[in-house]
Design a protein around this motif. Structure first.
Motif, PDB file in Angstrom:
ATOM      1  N   ASP A   1     -11.450 -12.744  -9.472  1.00 47.12           N
ATOM      2  CA  ASP A   1     -12.227 -11.620  -8.694  1.00 47.12           C
ATOM      3  C   ASP A   1     -12.281 -11.646  -7.026  1.00 47.12           C
ATOM      4  OD1 ASP A   1     -13.124  -9.728  -7.668  1.00 47.12           O
ATOM      5  OD2 ASP A   1     -15.070  -9.412  -8.571  1.00 47.12           O
ATOM      6  N   TRP A   2     -10.189 -11.340  -7.589  1.00 48.64           N
ATOM      7  CA  TRP A   2      -9.538 -11.388  -5.761  1.00 48.64           C
ATOM      8  C   TRP A   2     -10.834 -10.335  -4.352  1.00 48.64           C
ATOM      9  CZ3 TRP A   2      -5.990 -15.021  -5.505  1.00 48.64           C
ATOM     10  CH2 TRP A   2      -5.849 -15.364  -6.216  1.00 48.64           C
ATOM     11  N   GLU A   3     -10.598  -9.187  -5.605  1.00 53.15           N
ATOM     12  CA  GLU A   3     -11.350  -8.091  -4.344  1.00 53.15           C
ATOM     13  C   GLU A   3     -12.803  -8.838  -3.857  1.00 53.15           C
ATOM     14  OE1 GLU A   3     -11.052  -5.641  -3.325  1.00 53.15           O
ATOM     15  OE2 GLU A   3     -12.530  -4.895  -2.135  1.00 53.15           O
TER      16      GLU A   3
ATOM     17  N   ARG B   1     -13.510 -12.029  -3.547  1.00 54.89           N
ATOM     18  CA  ARG B   1     -12.628 -13.158  -2.751  1.00 54.89           C
ATOM     19  C   ARG B   1     -12.796 -12.460  -0.952  1.00 54.89           C
ATOM     20  NH1 ARG B   1     -12.117 -18.421  -5.609  1.00 54.89           N
ATOM     21  NH2 ARG B   1     -11.773 -18.942  -3.062  1.00 54.89           N
ATOM     22  N   PHE B   2     -11.757 -11.612  -1.440  1.00 54.96           N
ATOM     23  CA  PHE B   2     -11.590 -10.833   0.124  1.00 54.96           C
ATOM     24  C   PHE B   2     -12.875  -9.776   0.844  1.00 54.96           C
ATOM     25  CE2 PHE B   2      -7.519 -11.196  -1.593  1.00 54.96           C
ATOM     26  CZ  PHE B   2      -6.327 -11.721  -0.649  1.00 54.96           C
ATOM     27  N   ALA B   3     -13.870  -9.872  -0.032  1.00 52.12           N
ATOM     28  CA  ALA B   3     -14.872  -8.685   1.102  1.00 52.12           C
ATOM     29  C   ALA B   3     -15.609 -10.316   0.897  1.00 52.12           C
ATOM     30  CB  ALA B   3     -15.678  -8.260  -0.624  1.00 52.12           C
TER      31      ALA B   3
ATOM     32  N   PRO C   1       4.390  -8.343  -3.256  1.00 52.88           N
ATOM     33  CA  PRO C   1       3.854  -8.481  -4.263  1.00 52.88           C
ATOM     34  C   PRO C   1       3.001  -9.371  -4.354  1.00 52.88           C
ATOM     35  CG  PRO C   1       5.338  -9.387  -5.547  1.00 52.88           C
ATOM     36  CD  PRO C   1       5.872  -9.212  -3.780  1.00 52.88           C
ATOM     37  N   GLY C   2       1.230  -8.839  -4.440  1.00 52.89           N
ATOM     38  CA  GLY C   2      -0.559  -9.437  -3.865  1.00 52.89           C
ATOM     39  C   GLY C   2      -0.021 -10.030  -2.456  1.00 52.89           C
ATOM     40  N   CYS C   3       0.502  -9.132  -1.411  1.00 54.33           N
ATOM     41  CA  CYS C   3       1.012  -9.454  -0.536  1.00 54.33           C
ATOM     42  C   CYS C   3      -1.090  -9.005   0.323  1.00 54.33           C
ATOM     43  CB  CYS C   3       0.838  -8.530   0.664  1.00 54.33           C
ATOM     44  SG  CYS C   3      -0.581  -6.493   0.359  1.00 54.33           S
TER      45      CYS C   3
ATOM     46  N   ALA D   1       1.938  -4.151  -1.601  1.00 55.41           N
ATOM     47  CA  ALA D   1       1.164  -3.858  -3.643  1.00 55.41           C
ATOM     48  C   ALA D   1       0.043  -4.543  -3.541  1.00 55.41           C
ATOM     49  CB  ALA D   1       2.302  -3.815  -4.620  1.00 55.41           C
ATOM     50  N   ASP D   2      -1.318  -4.944  -3.808  1.00 54.19           N
ATOM     51  CA  ASP D   2      -2.050  -5.852  -4.356  1.00 54.19           C
ATOM     52  C   ASP D   2      -3.560  -4.818  -5.724  1.00 54.19           C
ATOM     53  OD1 ASP D   2      -3.018  -8.480  -2.568  1.00 54.19           O
ATOM     54  OD2 ASP D   2      -4.840  -7.393  -3.897  1.00 54.19           O
ATOM     55  N   LEU D   3      -4.156  -5.800  -6.120  1.00 57.81           N
ATOM     56  CA  LEU D   3      -5.226  -4.886  -6.353  1.00 57.81           C
ATOM     57  C   LEU D   3      -6.134  -4.726  -5.718  1.00 57.81           C
ATOM     58  CD1 LEU D   3      -5.504  -8.031  -9.185  1.00 57.81           C
ATOM     59  CD2 LEU D   3      -4.843  -5.498 -10.049  1.00 57.81           C
ATOM     60  N   SER D   4      -7.061  -5.278  -3.930  1.00 56.14           N
ATOM     61  CA  SER D   4      -7.556  -6.039  -3.519  1.00 56.14           C
ATOM     62  C   SER D   4      -7.598  -3.875  -2.503  1.00 56.14           C
ATOM     63  CB  SER D   4      -7.441  -6.881  -3.374  1.00 56.14           C
ATOM     64  OG  SER D   4      -9.017  -6.850  -2.030  1.00 56.14           O
TER      65      SER D   4
ATOM     66  N   GLY E   1      -3.319  -2.255  -7.108  1.00 53.97           N
ATOM     67  CA  GLY E   1      -3.641  -1.434  -8.105  1.00 53.97           C
ATOM     68  C   GLY E   1      -2.983  -2.800  -8.980  1.00 53.97           C
ATOM     69  N   ASP E   2      -2.137  -3.429  -9.885  1.00 54.11           N
ATOM     70  CA  ASP E   2      -1.519  -3.958 -10.790  1.00 54.11           C
ATOM     71  C   ASP E   2       0.023  -4.046 -10.549  1.00 54.11           C
ATOM     72  OD1 ASP E   2      -0.995  -6.114 -12.591  1.00 54.11           O
ATOM     73  OD2 ASP E   2      -0.977  -4.895 -14.482  1.00 54.11           O
ATOM     74  N   VAL E   3       0.955  -4.436  -9.616  1.00 52.01           N
ATOM     75  CA  VAL E   3       2.019  -4.157  -8.983  1.00 52.01           C
ATOM     76  C   VAL E   3       2.917  -4.430 -10.820  1.00 52.01           C
ATOM     77  CG1 VAL E   3       2.373  -7.172  -8.653  1.00 52.01           C
ATOM     78  CG2 VAL E   3       3.658  -5.002  -7.413  1.00 52.01           C
ATOM     79  N   LEU E   4       2.014  -5.496 -11.486  1.00 55.24           N
ATOM     80  CA  LEU E   4       3.359  -6.155 -12.927  1.00 55.24           C
ATOM     81  C   LEU E   4       3.946  -4.496 -13.370  1.00 55.24           C
ATOM     82  CD1 LEU E   4       1.805  -8.653 -14.084  1.00 55.24           C
ATOM     83  CD2 LEU E   4       3.405  -8.769 -12.386  1.00 55.24           C
TER      84      LEU E   4
ATOM     85  N   GLU F   1       8.324 -13.380  -2.170  1.00 56.43           N
ATOM     86  CA  GLU F   1       7.217 -14.149  -2.859  1.00 56.43           C
ATOM     87  C   GLU F   1       6.468 -15.238  -2.080  1.00 56.43           C
ATOM     88  OE1 GLU F   1       5.718 -13.704  -6.898  1.00 56.43           O
ATOM     89  OE2 GLU F   1       4.524 -15.641  -5.039  1.00 56.43           O
ATOM     90  N   GLN F   2       5.043 -14.512  -1.687  1.00 56.35           N
ATOM     91  CA  GLN F   2       3.996 -15.629  -1.029  1.00 56.35           C
ATOM     92  C   GLN F   2       3.004 -15.707  -1.722  1.00 56.35           C
ATOM     93  OE1 GLN F   2       3.957 -15.708   3.051  1.00 56.35           O
ATOM     94  NE2 GLN F   2       2.044 -15.713   3.297  1.00 56.35           N
ATOM     95  N   THR F   3       2.267 -16.775  -2.801  1.00 56.82           N
ATOM     96  CA  THR F   3       1.502 -17.612  -3.435  1.00 56.82           C
ATOM     97  C   THR F   3       1.065 -16.267  -4.646  1.00 56.82           C
ATOM     98  OG1 THR F   3       0.352 -16.653  -1.590  1.00 56.82           O
ATOM     99  CG2 THR F   3       0.968 -18.904  -1.916  1.00 56.82           C
ATOM    100  N   PHE F   4       1.827 -15.512  -4.873  1.00 51.24           N
ATOM    101  CA  PHE F   4       1.705 -13.915  -5.715  1.00 51.24           C
ATOM    102  C   PHE F   4       1.879 -15.154  -7.335  1.00 51.24           C
ATOM    103  CE2 PHE F   4       2.679 -11.041  -8.922  1.00 51.24           C
ATOM    104  CZ  PHE F   4       1.551 -10.195  -8.988  1.00 51.24           C
TER     105      PHE F   4
HETATM  106  C1  LIG Z   1      -2.767 -15.977  -3.551  1.00 46.58           C
HETATM  107  S1  LIG Z   1      -3.205 -14.549  -3.275  1.00 46.58           S
HETATM  108  C2  LIG Z   1      -2.104 -13.727  -2.058  1.00 46.58           C
HETATM  109  C3  LIG Z   1      -2.163 -13.359  -0.973  1.00 46.58           C
HETATM  110  C4  LIG Z   1      -0.971 -13.447  -0.080  1.00 46.58           C
HETATM  111  N1  LIG Z   1      -0.302 -13.045  -0.903  1.00 46.58           N
HETATM  112  C5  LIG Z   1      -1.158 -14.905   0.990  1.00 46.58           C
HETATM  113  O1  LIG Z   1      -0.073 -15.067   1.166  1.00 46.58           O
HETATM  114  O2  LIG Z   1      -2.204 -14.463   1.539  1.00 46.58           O
HETATM  115  C6  LIG Z   1      -3.125 -13.666  -4.303  1.00 46.58           C
HETATM  116  C7  LIG Z   1      -2.989 -11.839  -4.194  1.00 46.58           C
HETATM  117  O3  LIG Z   1      -2.558 -11.780  -5.411  1.00 46.58           O
HETATM  118  C8  LIG Z   1      -3.294 -10.102  -5.645  1.00 46.58           C
HETATM  119  N2  LIG Z   1      -2.903 -10.328  -6.758  1.00 46.58           N
HETATM  120  C9  LIG Z   1      -3.165 -10.801  -8.003  1.00 46.58           C
HETATM  121  N3  LIG Z   1      -3.168 -10.279  -9.452  1.00 46.58           N
HETATM  122  C10 LIG Z   1      -2.355  -8.775  -8.849  1.00 46.58           C
HETATM  123  C11 LIG Z   1      -2.178  -7.918  -9.947  1.00 46.58           C
HETATM  124  N4  LIG Z   1      -1.647  -7.774 -11.620  1.00 46.58           N
HETATM  125  N5  LIG Z   1      -1.118  -7.263  -9.521  1.00 46.58           N
HETATM  126  C12 LIG Z   1      -1.302  -7.503  -7.560  1.00 46.58           C
HETATM  127  N6  LIG Z   1      -1.482  -7.960  -6.894  1.00 46.58           N
HETATM  128  C13 LIG Z   1      -2.506  -8.528  -7.051  1.00 46.58           C
HETATM  129  C14 LIG Z   1      -4.525 -10.551  -5.184  1.00 46.58           C
HETATM  130  O4  LIG Z   1      -5.523  -9.424  -4.812  1.00 46.58           O
HETATM  131  C15 LIG Z   1      -4.545 -11.358  -4.228  1.00 46.58           C
HETATM  132  O5  LIG Z   1      -4.408 -10.832  -3.157  1.00 46.58           O
END
Ligand SMILES: C[S@@+](CC[C@H](N)C(=O)[O-])C[C@H]1O[C@@H](n2cnc3c(N)ncnc32)[C@H](O)[C@@H]1O
Length: 200
Positions: free
Chosen positions: A9-11, A13-15, A48-50, A69-72, A95-98, A111-114
């Motif tokens: 639940d990323w959302e 965690r951010f909240a 992706p997953g910014c 792009a991000d889910l949160s 939404g789902d970046v995939l 690509e940073q921790t996505f």
């Molecule tokens: C570990 S965090 C990294 C965030 C950012 N890149 C950073 O380095 O601070 C992973 C991120 O991927 C997002 N995420 C996970 N699955 C996703 C998906 N299918 N589509 C878009 N975003 C997604 C999460 O909401 C979260 O913001």
């Protein structure tokens, strides 16, 4: 959004401001790539997953055409405010970046921790998406999280597994020993290996 893509639940965690993956500033690997001419103004880049990472605003300020792009929704609201306050523009996709497929391909993926955040069973979907996102000759600026212990997130991205995931038929690889290790300041110092894969 399918159940499996939102299992963590990323959302929430951010909240809750419970975001140990966040770095205190810009990733030094990204600064090195800027220095090397990898992220030039005008280039189209997707992150992706910014999340709330400052690299998005930094690259927008530098004049790149940035998509985050991000889910949160919380993370994207943060990014929206950051770029608007700074007077820059960036496309933000919630939404789902995939499932994202751009009309015009990107020059770069940052690509940073996505990859280490998504369930490993989705990695093949991500590799397919990356192939569709990048133009031939486009660069994946990869930071492969190194972690031996099973489970996650973060899930480990060891180089042998990455070479299987990103096969040589579709990706030009650098030598393994050219990767630079950047310890993560808060994830118990786990190193991220920085390297560039080129889309064939
Ligand atoms: C570990 S965090 C990294 C965030 C950012 N890149 C950073 O380095 O601070 C992973 C991120 O991927 C997002 N995420 C996970 N699955 C996703 C998906 N299918 N589509 C878009 N975003 C997604 C999460 O909401 C979260 O913001």
């Amino acid at each position: 959004m399918s159940e499996e893509r939102s299992a963590f639940d990323w959302e929430t965690r951010f909240a809750a401001e419970d975001t140990p993956w966040e770095r205190p500033g810009l990733h030094p690997a990204m600064l090195a790539w800027v220095e090397a001419g990898e992220l030039e103004p005008g280039a189209r880049v997707i992150i992706p997953g910014c999340g709330r990472s400052p690299e998005l605003g930094f690259l927008a300020a530098r004049g790149l055409e940035v998509t985050g792009a991000d889910l949160s929704a919380t993370a994207l609201a943060f990014q929206r405010q950051a770029v608007e306050t700074a007077g820059h523009g960036a496309a933000l996709l919630e939404g789902d970046v995939l499932a994202h497929r751009p009309d015009t391909p990107y020059d770069r993926v940052y690509e940073q921790t996505f990859l280490c955040a998504i369930p490993p069973r989705l990695r093949v979907d991500y590799e397919r998406a990356l192939c569709d996102w990048l133009r031939p000759g486009g660069h994946l600026l990869a930071l492969f999280m190194q972690k031996d212990v099973a489970g996650g997130p973060p899930y480990g991205c060891a180089l042998p597994a990455m070479r299987e995931l990103f096969p040589a038929q579709r990706w030009i690889w650098p030598d393994d020993d050219s990767f630079i290790a950047w310890p993560h300041p808060s994830l118990t110092g786990k190193p991220e290996l920085a390297g560039i894969l080129v889309r064939r």
